[in-house]
Design a protein around this motif. Structure first.
Motif, mmCIF file in Angstrom:
data_model
loop_
_atom_site.group_PDB
_atom_site.id
_atom_site.type_symbol
_atom_site.label_atom_id
_atom_site.label_comp_id
_atom_site.label_asym_id
_atom_site.label_seq_id
_atom_site.Cartn_x
_atom_site.Cartn_y
_atom_site.Cartn_z
ATOM 1 N N LEU A 1 0.840 -1.199 0.000
ATOM 2 C CA LEU A 1 0.000 0.000 0.000
ATOM 3 C C LEU A 1 0.875 1.248 0.000
ATOM 4 C CD1 LEU A 1 -2.892 1.176 0.291
ATOM 5 C CD2 LEU A 1 -2.494 1.218 2.744
ATOM 6 N N ALA A 2 1.902 1.234 0.853
ATOM 7 C CA ALA A 2 2.788 2.396 0.934
ATOM 8 C C ALA A 2 3.474 2.630 -0.396
ATOM 9 C CB ALA A 2 3.819 2.182 2.044
ATOM 10 N N LEU A 3 3.860 1.529 -1.053
ATOM 11 C CA LEU A 3 4.557 1.649 -2.333
ATOM 12 C C LEU A 3 3.616 2.207 -3.400
ATOM 13 C CD1 LEU A 3 7.485 0.905 -2.759
ATOM 14 C CD2 LEU A 3 6.734 -1.160 -3.929
ATOM 15 N N THR A 4 2.357 1.729 -3.408
ATOM 16 C CA THR A 4 1.419 2.216 -4.427
ATOM 17 C C THR A 4 1.065 3.678 -4.198
ATOM 18 O OG1 THR A 4 -0.317 1.244 -3.088
ATOM 19 C CG2 THR A 4 0.270 0.067 -5.078
ATOM 20 N N LEU A 5 1.281 4.185 -2.981
ATOM 21 C CA LEU A 5 1.025 5.610 -2.751
ATOM 22 C C LEU A 5 2.290 6.440 -2.946
ATOM 23 C CD1 LEU A 5 -1.331 5.437 0.327
ATOM 24 C CD2 LEU A 5 -1.888 6.199 -1.976
ATOM 25 N N ALA A 6 3.443 5.865 -2.568
ATOM 26 C CA ALA A 6 4.692 6.633 -2.656
ATOM 27 C C ALA A 6 5.104 6.848 -4.108
ATOM 28 C CB ALA A 6 5.796 5.914 -1.888
ATOM 29 N N LEU A 7 4.897 5.825 -4.962
ATOM 30 C CA LEU A 7 5.332 5.962 -6.363
ATOM 31 C C LEU A 7 4.572 7.072 -7.094
ATOM 32 C CD1 LEU A 7 6.107 2.301 -7.449
ATOM 33 C CD2 LEU A 7 7.681 4.175 -6.915
ATOM 34 N N PRO A 8 3.208 7.115 -7.014
ATOM 35 C CA PRO A 8 2.524 8.237 -7.673
ATOM 36 C C PRO A 8 2.917 9.587 -7.090
ATOM 37 C CG PRO A 8 0.942 6.569 -7.003
ATOM 38 C CD PRO A 8 2.256 6.148 -6.463
ATOM 39 N N LEU A 9 3.220 9.641 -5.790
ATOM 40 C CA LEU A 9 3.648 10.914 -5.192
ATOM 41 C C LEU A 9 4.945 11.394 -5.838
ATOM 42 C CD1 LEU A 9 2.975 10.583 -1.360
ATOM 43 C CD2 LEU A 9 1.967 12.192 -2.959
ATOM 44 N N LEU A 10 5.902 10.465 -5.953
ATOM 45 C CA LEU A 10 7.185 10.836 -6.548
ATOM 46 C C LEU A 10 7.012 11.186 -8.023
ATOM 47 C CD1 LEU A 10 9.566 8.238 -4.893
ATOM 48 C CD2 LEU A 10 9.379 10.678 -4.443
ATOM 49 N N ALA A 11 6.241 10.339 -8.741
ATOM 50 C CA ALA A 11 6.022 10.595 -10.163
ATOM 51 C C ALA A 11 5.306 11.927 -10.345
ATOM 52 C CB ALA A 11 5.207 9.455 -10.770
ATOM 53 N N GLY A 12 4.313 12.197 -9.496
ATOM 54 C CA GLY A 12 3.567 13.448 -9.587
ATOM 55 C C GLY A 12 4.471 14.640 -9.350
ATOM 56 N N ALA A 13 5.325 14.561 -8.325
ATOM 57 C CA ALA A 13 6.214 15.683 -8.024
ATOM 58 C C ALA A 13 7.176 15.913 -9.183
ATOM 59 C CB ALA A 13 6.977 15.391 -6.733
ATOM 60 N N LEU A 14 7.716 14.808 -9.743
ATOM 61 C CA LEU A 14 8.639 14.957 -10.882
ATOM 62 C C LEU A 14 7.924 15.587 -12.071
ATOM 63 C CD1 LEU A 14 10.651 11.621 -10.684
ATOM 64 C CD2 LEU A 14 11.516 13.938 -10.366
ATOM 65 N N PHE A 15 6.665 15.154 -12.300
ATOM 66 C CA PHE A 15 5.891 15.699 -13.414
ATOM 67 C C PHE A 15 5.653 17.197 -13.221
ATOM 68 C CE2 PHE A 15 1.732 16.850 -15.162
ATOM 69 C CZ PHE A 15 1.960 16.577 -16.492
ATOM 70 N N ILE A 16 5.275 17.587 -11.972
ATOM 71 C CA ILE A 16 4.974 18.991 -11.700
ATOM 72 C C ILE A 16 6.201 19.852 -11.977
ATOM 73 C CG2 ILE A 16 4.429 20.634 -9.840
ATOM 74 C CD1 ILE A 16 2.763 18.368 -8.573
ATOM 75 N N VAL A 17 7.381 19.328 -11.621
ATOM 76 C CA VAL A 17 8.595 20.126 -11.801
ATOM 77 C C VAL A 17 9.079 20.069 -13.251
ATOM 78 C CG1 VAL A 17 11.030 20.227 -11.176
ATOM 79 C CG2 VAL A 17 9.313 20.013 -9.395
#
Lengths: 311, 95
Positions: free
Chosen positions: A5-21
């Motif tokens: 569960l933590a992994l499925t939430l952490a990966l989109p967070l990281l991907a989202g932050a990278l996308f935003i930047v």
């Protein structure tokens, strides 16, 4: 299971932050920020901090995203604070960012075991306050001064916003939201959501004493519904020079300060709740705070007054 | 284990946000990146709260409450910065 569960939430967070930047389009970055906020709220649920999750979903993702999206639509040209970064600066910034991340990560892995905790001290006086949710108790009782100053920060932001408006619009209403007629689908959605949302806000307000929720989450919901009504053309934006706007903004901090002063006389210190009437006093102050927070949030998202007359 | 994973995610968010804050020349993107740094710091703090679970609670409520206050203050700062940007982007005042 929890790792998955933590992994499925952490990966989109990281991907989202990278996308935003990384994305070239500011608009895309803003929509990425909305999605990022929702995943962040889910991460807070996974961390068993549902109160924070509600606030993050409402303010961190929702209100901030809406505010910036509106700003992006209103800006005539992007405000640039310097030249586009060259390869050297990019490498230096990347190294610095990596260093900060590594240092923070190393600190997190080196934390003491068992972790120091105030949880026991928080739970013990709960019955005297008549509150079951420890987070609410921290906000309104143990760290009441923080909450008072938080409301004052919101007020200062509103004052700053008014000061930054144009002279022509002084005391008027914010810029009308959609320039044209709102779409019928939006009007229908607003009519459908607002009554149900208001009922849910009252529930959140009341249940906050014993379960996740509270005045802040409830007032954010009411503010969001008001903004929806403004967008659909069903309600006017608050008139920043209006008599009621000023009173509504002032009532929360004033009630808080009055209750705090009663605390000096009855319980011995500022913002201490006298035990037999703690619960009714807390509810009265929370209600007054909710009124101020709703108006402050709507004013902050709607922007400074810029026209003589709204619609 | 899963708590640590969120902590490391928070640390990475701080790094990614810091990079964006330095590299992007436009103010709106800097503001977005700044919010990412804030999100990362809050997440790290939330992990500290989760580690301090005791007395039958799933986390230490004091850091959780302070994160709630922090989110609101960050929003107020962002709103003020957004207003400044709106004024900078186009003078609406007639001369």
């Amino acid at each position: 299971m929890t790792e998955l569960l933590a992994l499925t939430l952490a990966l989109p967070l990281l991907a989202g932050a990278l996308f935003i930047v990384a994305t070239a389009s500011t608009r895309a970055a803003l929509f990425g920020f909305f999605a990022f906020g929702l995943f962040l709220a889910l991460a807070w649920v996974a961390l068993d901090a549902v109160d924070v999750a509600l606030t993050e979903a409402a303010i961190g993702g929702g209100a901030t995203g809406l505010l910036l999206l509106r700003l992006n639509g209103r800006m005539r040209h992007p405000v640039s604070l310097g030249e586009p970064a060259g390869p050297r600066l990019k490498i230096a910034a990347g190294l610095l960012a990596a260093l900060v991340t590594l240092a923070l990560g190393a600190l997190l892995l080196a934390l003491p075991e068992p972790a120091p905790s105030l949880a026991a001290a928080t739970v013990e006086p709960l019955p005297a306050l008549g509150i079951g949710n420890p987070v609410t108790a921290v906000l309104i009782a143990y760290r009441a001064l923080d909450t008072l100053l938080e409301i004052v920060v919101l007020l200062i932001a509103v004052v700053g916003l008014r000061a930054l408006g144009t002279d022509r619009g002084w005391g008027g209403r914010p810029v009308p939201w959609p320039e044209g007629e709102p779409s019928p689908a939006l009007v229908f959605l607003a009519r459908l959501l607002i009554p149900a949302g208001l009922v849910f806000a009252v529930y959140l307000f009341w249940v906050g004493a014993d379960a996740p929720g509270g005045k802040f989450q409830a007032s954010t919901l009411v503010a969001a519904l008001w903004l929806l009504a403004i967008m659909a053309g069903l309600a006017p934006a608050p008139c920043s020079g209006g008599r009621w706007t000023g009173r509504a903004l002032a009532i929360g901090p004033l009630a808080f300060i009055v209750a705090g002063t009663i605390g000096i006389a009855a319980a011995g210190s500022f913002l201490a709740w006298p035990e037999p009437v703690a619960k009714p006093m807390i509810i009265a102050v929370e209600l007054a705070l909710a009124v101020s927070i709703v108006v402050a949030l709507v004013l902050l998202v709607a922007g400074p007054p810029e026209r003589e007359t709204g619609r | 284990m899963s708590t640590t994973l969120f902590g490391l995610t928070g640390a990475a968010l701080v790094g990614i946000g810091l990079f964006g804050l330095i590299v992007h020349p436009t103010a709106l993107r800097k503001l977005l990146a700044f919010n990412l740094v804030g999100a990362g710091v809050f997440l790290v703090f939330g992990v500290l709260a989760r580690r301090a679970a005791a007395a039958g609670l799933a986390g230490d409520p004091v850091p959780q409450a302070i994160v709630i206050t922090g989110i609101v203050v960050a929003f107020a700062a962002t709103a003020l910065a957004a207003t400044l940007l709106a004024r900078l982007s186009g003078p609406e005042e007639e001369p």
